[in-house]
Write a protein that holds these residues in place. Structure first.
Motif, mmCIF file in Angstrom:
data_model
loop_
_atom_site.group_PDB
_atom_site.id
_atom_site.type_symbol
_atom_site.label_atom_id
_atom_site.label_comp_id
_atom_site.label_asym_id
_atom_site.label_seq_id
_atom_site.Cartn_x
_atom_site.Cartn_y
_atom_site.Cartn_z
ATOM 1 N N SER A 25 0.797 -1.235 0.000
ATOM 2 C CA SER A 25 0.000 0.000 0.000
ATOM 3 C C SER A 25 0.819 1.269 0.000
ATOM 4 O O SER A 25 0.266 2.356 0.117
ATOM 5 C CB SER A 25 -0.994 0.032 1.177
ATOM 6 N N GLY A 26 2.145 1.195 -0.078
ATOM 7 C CA GLY A 26 2.920 2.377 -0.387
ATOM 8 C C GLY A 26 3.333 3.263 0.760
ATOM 9 O O GLY A 26 3.608 2.804 1.871
ATOM 10 N N LEU A 27 3.366 4.578 0.485
ATOM 11 C CA LEU A 27 3.958 5.592 1.350
ATOM 12 C C LEU A 27 2.881 6.513 1.912
ATOM 13 O O LEU A 27 1.932 6.880 1.203
ATOM 14 C CB LEU A 27 4.966 6.413 0.534
ATOM 15 N N ARG A 28 3.048 6.902 3.185
ATOM 16 C CA ARG A 28 2.212 7.926 3.812
ATOM 17 C C ARG A 28 3.133 8.945 4.479
ATOM 18 O O ARG A 28 4.172 8.587 5.030
ATOM 19 C CB ARG A 28 1.284 7.327 4.892
ATOM 20 N N VAL A 29 2.741 10.211 4.458
ATOM 21 C CA VAL A 29 3.499 11.266 5.129
ATOM 22 C C VAL A 29 2.556 12.032 6.045
ATOM 23 O O VAL A 29 1.436 12.395 5.643
ATOM 24 C CB VAL A 29 4.171 12.215 4.117
ATOM 25 N N PHE A 30 3.028 12.272 7.281
ATOM 26 C CA PHE A 30 2.218 12.939 8.297
ATOM 27 C C PHE A 30 3.025 14.059 8.946
ATOM 28 O O PHE A 30 4.254 14.072 8.912
ATOM 29 C CB PHE A 30 1.799 11.942 9.385
ATOM 30 N N GLN A 31 2.291 15.004 9.528
ATOM 31 C CA GLN A 31 2.907 15.961 10.434
ATOM 32 C C GLN A 31 3.242 15.245 11.738
ATOM 33 O O GLN A 31 2.740 14.167 12.013
ATOM 34 C CB GLN A 31 1.957 17.129 10.686
ATOM 35 N N ARG A 32 4.047 15.872 12.586
ATOM 36 C CA ARG A 32 4.447 15.201 13.823
ATOM 37 C C ARG A 32 3.275 15.009 14.774
ATOM 38 O O ARG A 32 3.337 14.182 15.691
ATOM 39 C CB ARG A 32 5.596 15.937 14.504
ATOM 40 N N ASN A 33 2.183 15.762 14.579
ATOM 41 C CA ASN A 33 0.969 15.535 15.375
ATOM 42 C C ASN A 33 0.038 14.539 14.701
ATOM 43 O O ASN A 33 -1.116 14.400 15.091
ATOM 44 C CB ASN A 33 0.254 16.855 15.637
ATOM 45 N N LEU A 34 0.548 13.857 13.667
ATOM 46 C CA LEU A 34 -0.151 12.830 12.903
ATOM 47 C C LEU A 34 -1.215 13.396 11.976
ATOM 48 O O LEU A 34 -2.072 12.656 11.480
ATOM 49 C CB LEU A 34 -0.754 11.758 13.826
ATOM 50 N N GLY A 35 -1.174 14.708 11.719
ATOM 51 C CA GLY A 35 -2.012 15.266 10.675
ATOM 52 C C GLY A 35 -1.554 14.764 9.308
ATOM 53 O O GLY A 35 -0.361 14.718 9.017
ATOM 54 N N PHE A 36 -2.510 14.404 8.471
ATOM 55 C CA PHE A 36 -2.193 13.776 7.189
ATOM 56 C C PHE A 36 -1.688 14.800 6.181
ATOM 57 O O PHE A 36 -2.289 15.865 5.994
ATOM 58 C CB PHE A 36 -3.441 13.071 6.647
ATOM 59 N N ILE A 37 -0.570 14.473 5.499
ATOM 60 C CA ILE A 37 0.004 15.331 4.468
ATOM 61 C C ILE A 37 -0.281 14.780 3.079
ATOM 62 O O ILE A 37 -0.760 15.494 2.188
ATOM 63 C CB ILE A 37 1.529 15.475 4.650
ATOM 64 N N GLY A 38 0.022 13.518 2.840
ATOM 65 C CA GLY A 38 -0.180 12.941 1.525
ATOM 66 C C GLY A 38 0.241 11.493 1.472
ATOM 67 O O GLY A 38 0.814 10.943 2.420
ATOM 68 N N SER A 39 -0.019 10.838 0.330
ATOM 69 C CA SER A 39 0.292 9.423 0.173
ATOM 70 C C SER A 39 0.653 9.121 -1.267
ATOM 71 O O SER A 39 0.309 9.880 -2.187
ATOM 72 C CB SER A 39 -0.887 8.551 0.602
ATOM 73 N N ASP A 40 1.342 8.024 -1.457
ATOM 74 C CA ASP A 40 1.620 7.478 -2.782
ATOM 75 C C ASP A 40 1.430 5.971 -2.685
ATOM 76 O O ASP A 40 2.284 5.255 -2.161
ATOM 77 C CB ASP A 40 3.044 7.822 -3.224
ATOM 78 N N PRO A 41 0.289 5.471 -3.164
ATOM 79 C CA PRO A 41 0.019 4.027 -3.056
ATOM 80 C C PRO A 41 0.631 3.203 -4.186
ATOM 81 O O PRO A 41 0.504 1.976 -4.173
ATOM 82 C CB PRO A 41 -1.505 3.977 -3.117
ATOM 83 N N GLU A 42 1.295 3.847 -5.146
ATOM 84 C CA GLU A 42 1.763 3.137 -6.338
ATOM 85 C C GLU A 42 3.093 2.440 -6.086
ATOM 86 O O GLU A 42 4.138 2.783 -6.663
ATOM 87 C CB GLU A 42 1.850 4.104 -7.519
#
Length: 589
Positions: A174-191
């Motif tokens: 399922s790829g990559l996820r990026v979050f802020q340090r407070n776990l706020g969602f930034i973006g993803s790359d599922p490819e």
């Protein structure tokens, strides 16, 4: 019947980047909803070993930007914080754990500012989704809203940005996820078509990842979220990568190669390659703080040891061995002016720029690998002899006398019965995924490897110890029972009276199983010092040497989003210290 599909045109006034941002927003909202409905974990107490060090391979090592603290993580389901000046253990981080592999930690990273420890791995309590934990470094607590649940696959890598504000999370699928340090969602790359084991941030905020699908990917993070800027297919299976300190170069280590490629970090074009090694891989890579030395390690060997190599001139010079371990190198990371190394021994060590070792957190458990004929039993299994390390001196544990002492031949113990080279009994069982009885292959699970074997005195059955199971078979190879074990079964033996199978496991324990049904009845842990020991039953009754009570304790899950507690068995001595019960178990089975 044929179907045709027409790709719809983008709506006017709704650009591509905006649609991507909306998808990312929806993904973030879904994660929040799943987080609120996290799977429940069992709160039944679990008996676990605590020897002051890791029991299973160290999966990751990490440090803060100033090198004040060191974090190590392991498949033993703990992460540990160490003082980088003295090597003293400061804190044990204990996320919730479950049966079998649930709770194993595959990824760990201390934030550069030293405030938070990110941990992830197999947290599939519901069998479907997994979690990421953000522990406080100073207190060891897992504060409210510091657990991210609902991830679709086990976490295999985590990496902090240099300013400690962003966290990249790589998944097995399922790829990559990026979050802020407070776990706020930034973006993803599922490819991604395979697991992500490598991720690193450059000082300017660029993110690079590598996957076993063969690709290197570069990203930037801006107001639009996570934006992939480049992708390059590599000639092999990239396992780890690291930006040079100035951000101009990217070093890539491979699961299937003894070389390290150095790429231009902006264009991903090749710059140079380290002189290749003929055997093993250099799957783990790290740079020195000044970028002059490139470190590599993995399964590559030197002088019969798994080595860490230093390549001067930013990776152009010939390999120089700086250290070696008895098991594979599992993690490398820059530390001060040198490097931190994690190993499957399990252990970790730190080295300065000259390659001199500064700290070494060695294993505190016995190593039964290749014990073979040195794993010996008395007829009734009340005495067992074993080496604490391959080629080491033999010890004897005597349950009736309640002591551990040097082994002597007067003890008259028996080695495991194994087939001769002329035939009879199992074959191809040593470190093999295809053991046989005659021409028939014994069925194992995918990825399961056979490690040890013993035949009963009456030759009517045999047992096979594997990476995950203890298995019993009739003489014709028909399975009788299987028992999941907490670690690899490196040694095994059957008592001559036919009542007991005794196994030496990778967590340093020796365990007694009933021959008739495979049920575990006793477990013994002997500390590496050869003096302290404790033996216990699954229900918690125990016998122990002096100062042995702190070696085992009760792990207590508090919930899916709360750090677990741990209590040594000595706190309950009045109830559970029962040597007479331990001895009766062996007599009665």
């Amino acid at each position: 019947m044929k179907f045709s599909f027409v790709k719809p045109k983008p709506r006017l006034g709704f650009p591509m980047w905006a649609r991507a941002a909306c998808r990312q927003l929806v993904f973030g909202l879904l994660l929040c909803l799943v987080r609120a409905a996290a799977a429940q974990v069992s709160t039944e107490p679990i008996l676990r070993i605590e020897a002051g060090a890791h029991l299973s391979l160290v999966t990751r090592v990490s440090s803060d930007s100033q090198g004040r603290w060191i974090v190590s993580a392991s498949e033993d389901k703990t992460a540990r914080l160490w003082d980088a000046a003295t090597g003293r253990l400061l804190t044990v981080f204990r996320p919730p754990v479950g049966p079998e592999g649930v709770g194993a930690i595959y990824a760990a990273a201390l934030s550069p500012d030293g405030r938070q420890v990110a941990l992830g791995g197999n947290a599939g309590f519901d069998g479907r989704t997994h979690s990421l934990y953000l522990f406080e470094r100073a207190s060891g607590r897992l504060p409210p809203k510091s657990t991210l649940s609902g991830l679709e696959a086990p976490v295999t890598q985590v990496a902090w940005s240099k300013d400690s504000q962003l966290l990249a999370v790589g998944l097995r699928q399922s790829g990559l996820r990026v979050f802020q340090r407070n776990l706020g969602f930034i973006g993803s790359d599922p490819e991604y078509n395979e697991a992500i084991y490598g991720a690193d941030f450059a000082a300017d905020g660029r993110l690079a990842t590598c996957s076993l699908d063969g690709s290197i990917r570069l990203y930037r993070i801006d107001r639009k979220g996570l934006q992939r800027t480049a992708r390059k297919q590599m000639p092999g299976k990239p396992y780890s990568l690291a930006f040079s300190p100035d951000g101009s170069m990217l070093a890539v280590g491979y699961q299937d190669s003894g070389r390290i490629d150095v790429l231009d970090a902006a264009t991903l074009t090749p710059r140079h390659t380290t002189p290749p090694l003929s055997e093993g891989n250099l799957g783990r890579v790290a740079w020195s703080s000044d970028g002059r030395i490139l470190y590599g390690g993995g399964t590559a060997r030197a002088r019969d040891r798994f080595a860490v190599f230093a390549f001067a001139d930013s990776g152009r010079a010939a390999a120089r061995e700086i250290t070696g371990f008895s098991n594979i190198v599992t993690s490398l990371v820059a530390w001060r002016d040198g490097v931190l190394v994690g190993s499957a021994e399990p252990s970790w060590a730190s080295f300065d720029a000259a390659g001199s070792r500064r700290l070494y957190a060695r294993q505190q458990t016995a190593d039964y690998r290749d014990a073979d004929d040195k794993f010996m039993l008395s007829e009734d299994a009340a005495r067992v002899a074993f080496p604490l390390a391959p080629g080491g001196n033999m010890l004897l544990f005597d349950l009736a006398k309640g002591d551990v002492r040097p082994y002597g031949p007067e003890a008259k113990l028996e080695s495991p019965r194994q087939p001769s080279w002329m035939g009879g009994g199992p074959s191809n069982w040593k470190n093999s995924s295809a053991p046989k009885i005659g021409s028939r292959q014994l069925e194992l699970r995918p990825g399961e490897v056979s490690r040890s074997m013993a035949i009963s005195a009456d030759k009517q059955r045999f047992v096979l110890g594997t990476e995950w199971y203890l298995r019993a078979y009739a003489v014709d190879g028909n399975p009788l029972w299987e028992q999941r074990t907490p670690a690899a079964v490196w040694a095994t033996n059957l008592s001559s009276d036919g009542r007991w199978v005794v196994a030496g496991l990778g967590d340093g324990t020796i365990r007694w199983y009933r021959t008739r049904d495979g049920r575990e009845q006793l477990a013994l842990f002997v500390h590496i010092d050869g003096k302290r020991w404790i033996i216990w039953s699954p229900s918690g009754y125990y016998d122990t040497s002096l100062e042995g009570e702190d070696l085992v304790g009760w792990h207590l899950n508090r919930g899916p989003n709360i750090a677990s507690d741990f209590f040594s068995v000595g706190r309950f001595r009045d109830r559970f210290y029962r040597p007479e019960i331990i001895q009766s178990i062996l007599r009665t089975g």
